[in-house]
Design an enzyme around this catalytic site. Sequence first.
Site, PDB file in Angstrom:
ATOM      1  CG  ASP A  56      -1.804   1.330   1.403  1.00  0.00           C
ATOM      2  OD1 ASP A  56      -2.281   1.650   0.480  1.00  0.00           O
ATOM      3  OD2 ASP A  56      -1.613   1.780   2.549  1.00  0.00           O
ATOM      4  CG  LEU A  57       1.508   5.684  -1.980  1.00  0.00           C
ATOM      5  CD1 LEU A  57       3.101   5.359  -1.973  1.00  0.00           C
ATOM      6  CD2 LEU A  57       1.188   6.572  -3.076  1.00  0.00           C
ATOM      7  CG  ASP A  58      -1.913   7.281   0.306  1.00  0.00           C
ATOM      8  OD1 ASP A  58      -1.176   8.281   0.047  1.00  0.00           O
ATOM      9  OD2 ASP A  58      -2.753   7.059  -0.858  1.00  0.00           O
ATOM     10  CB  THR A  65       0.131  10.654   1.448  1.00  0.00           C
ATOM     11  OG1 THR A  65       0.708   9.346   1.439  1.00  0.00           O
ATOM     12  CG2 THR A  65       1.191  11.634   0.699  1.00  0.00           C
ATOM     13  CE  LYS A  99      -5.551   6.239   8.707  1.00  0.00           C
ATOM     14  NZ  LYS A  99      -4.787   5.987  10.223  1.00  0.00           N
ATOM     15  CB  SER A 148      -1.877   2.877  -3.843  1.00  0.00           C
ATOM     16  OG  SER A 148      -2.742   4.112  -3.249  1.00  0.00           O
ATOM     17  CB  ALA A 149      -7.409   2.645  -3.193  1.00  0.00           C
ATOM     18  CE  LYS A 152      -5.842  -1.120  -0.964  1.00  0.00           C
ATOM     19  NZ  LYS A 152      -4.583  -0.393  -0.503  1.00  0.00           N
ATOM     20  CD  GLU A 168      -3.471  -1.715   3.068  1.00  0.00           C
ATOM     21  OE1 GLU A 168      -3.587  -0.797   3.919  1.00  0.00           O
ATOM     22  OE2 GLU A 168      -3.817  -1.775   1.794  1.00  0.00           O
ATOM     23  CG  ASP A 169      -1.992   2.944   6.330  1.00  0.00           C
ATOM     24  OD1 ASP A 169      -2.472   2.296   5.313  1.00  0.00           O
ATOM     25  OD2 ASP A 169      -2.562   4.104   6.660  1.00  0.00           O
TER      26      ASP A 169
HETATM   27  C1  G6P Z   1      -5.658   5.299  -0.698  1.00  0.00           C
HETATM   28  C2  G6P Z   1      -5.738   6.431   0.604  1.00  0.00           C
HETATM   29  C3  G6P Z   1      -7.415   6.937   0.626  1.00  0.00           C
HETATM   30  C4  G6P Z   1      -7.795   7.548  -0.705  1.00  0.00           C
HETATM   31  C5  G6P Z   1      -7.382   6.514  -1.789  1.00  0.00           C
HETATM   32  C6  G6P Z   1      -7.966   7.186  -3.109  1.00  0.00           C
HETATM   33  O1  G6P Z   1      -6.481   4.197  -0.576  1.00  0.00           O
HETATM   34  O2  G6P Z   1      -5.606   5.554   1.749  1.00  0.00           O
HETATM   35  O3  G6P Z   1      -7.245   8.007   1.770  1.00  0.00           O
HETATM   36  O4  G6P Z   1      -9.062   8.139  -0.542  1.00  0.00           O
HETATM   37  O5  G6P Z   1      -6.206   6.320  -1.938  1.00  0.00           O
HETATM   38  O6  G6P Z   1      -7.058   8.167  -3.313  1.00  0.00           O
HETATM   39  P1  G6P Z   1      -6.876   9.220  -4.497  1.00  0.00           P
HETATM   40  O7  G6P Z   1      -5.659  10.139  -4.312  1.00  0.00           O
HETATM   41  O8  G6P Z   1      -7.053   8.612  -5.815  1.00  0.00           O
HETATM   42  O9  G6P Z   1      -8.075  10.200  -4.078  1.00  0.00           O
HETATM   43 MG    MG Z   2      -2.888   3.101   3.568  1.00  0.00          MG
END
Ligand code: G6P
Ligand code: MG
Length: 223
Positions: free
Chosen positions: A13-15, A21, A49, A120-121, A151, A175-176
């Site tokens: 996962d990224l954020d 972020t 999240k 990452s989403a 997710k 993941e977080d």
């Molecule tokens: C990640 C983050 C979410 C965010 C989603 C979509 O999963 O954890 O907080 O809403 O990405 O991100 P975006 O940058 O496409 O709005």
């Molecule tokens: Mg995350």
Amino acid sequence: MAKFSDIKGFVFDLDGVITDTSVFHSQAWHQVADKVGAPWSKELEDGLKGISRMDSLEMILKAGNVSDKYTDDEKVDLATEKNTNYLKLVDQMTPDNILPGIKEFLDDLKSNGYLISLASASKNAPKVLSKLQLADYFPEIVDPKSLSKGKPDPEIYLKGAELINLNPEQCIGVEDAAAGVESINAANETSIGIGDPQVLSAADVKFNDTSEMTLANIKNQMD
Ligand code: G6P
Ligand code: MG
């Protein structure tokens, strides 16, 4: 749980895992919640999240009991405004925003021959990686636009494994978010949860923060 010796790749996962972020996402969503009159809480913040942009907006509207107050076009406007505010924060990012130990961990994975992909989403993931100067570590990125379900559905983590030509059982997902851990588990990968162990109780391997995530510490919790 798989044996550590079976593991050949990591799906990240990224954020909130690679970089901080998740705080920026929360800040920008909090503004939207205030605007629509939805109460902000730790539960809502944690629940958002890992959730896609439009689904996050729907969760906030629901929390404020105002789902029916906005047309589809107005919802798109609210989500776009959030993204504009989020991107202002992303624009100021530098490699200093990489979370503790992550760069070292990625180098360790590379030198030990593990394959790496990103699940990452976020549609902003390539931009964030380039701000962090980490794009070279992630040649394989799941395109969130290609997903039929976000997710906690396993689809994104299954695609993450597929991109590096591994079976899910050979992968560890990192993941977080509770929704993300659920997605990894449903994909039959080994899950690492980083953060509040109560929120991430379903994770196979748990760390309080990124600096604890090393190959030796992972092996310790798996074997
Ligand atoms: C990640 C983050 C979410 C965010 C989603 C979509 O999963 O954890 O907080 O809403 O990405 O991100 P975006 O940058 O496409 O709005
Ligand atoms: Mg995350």
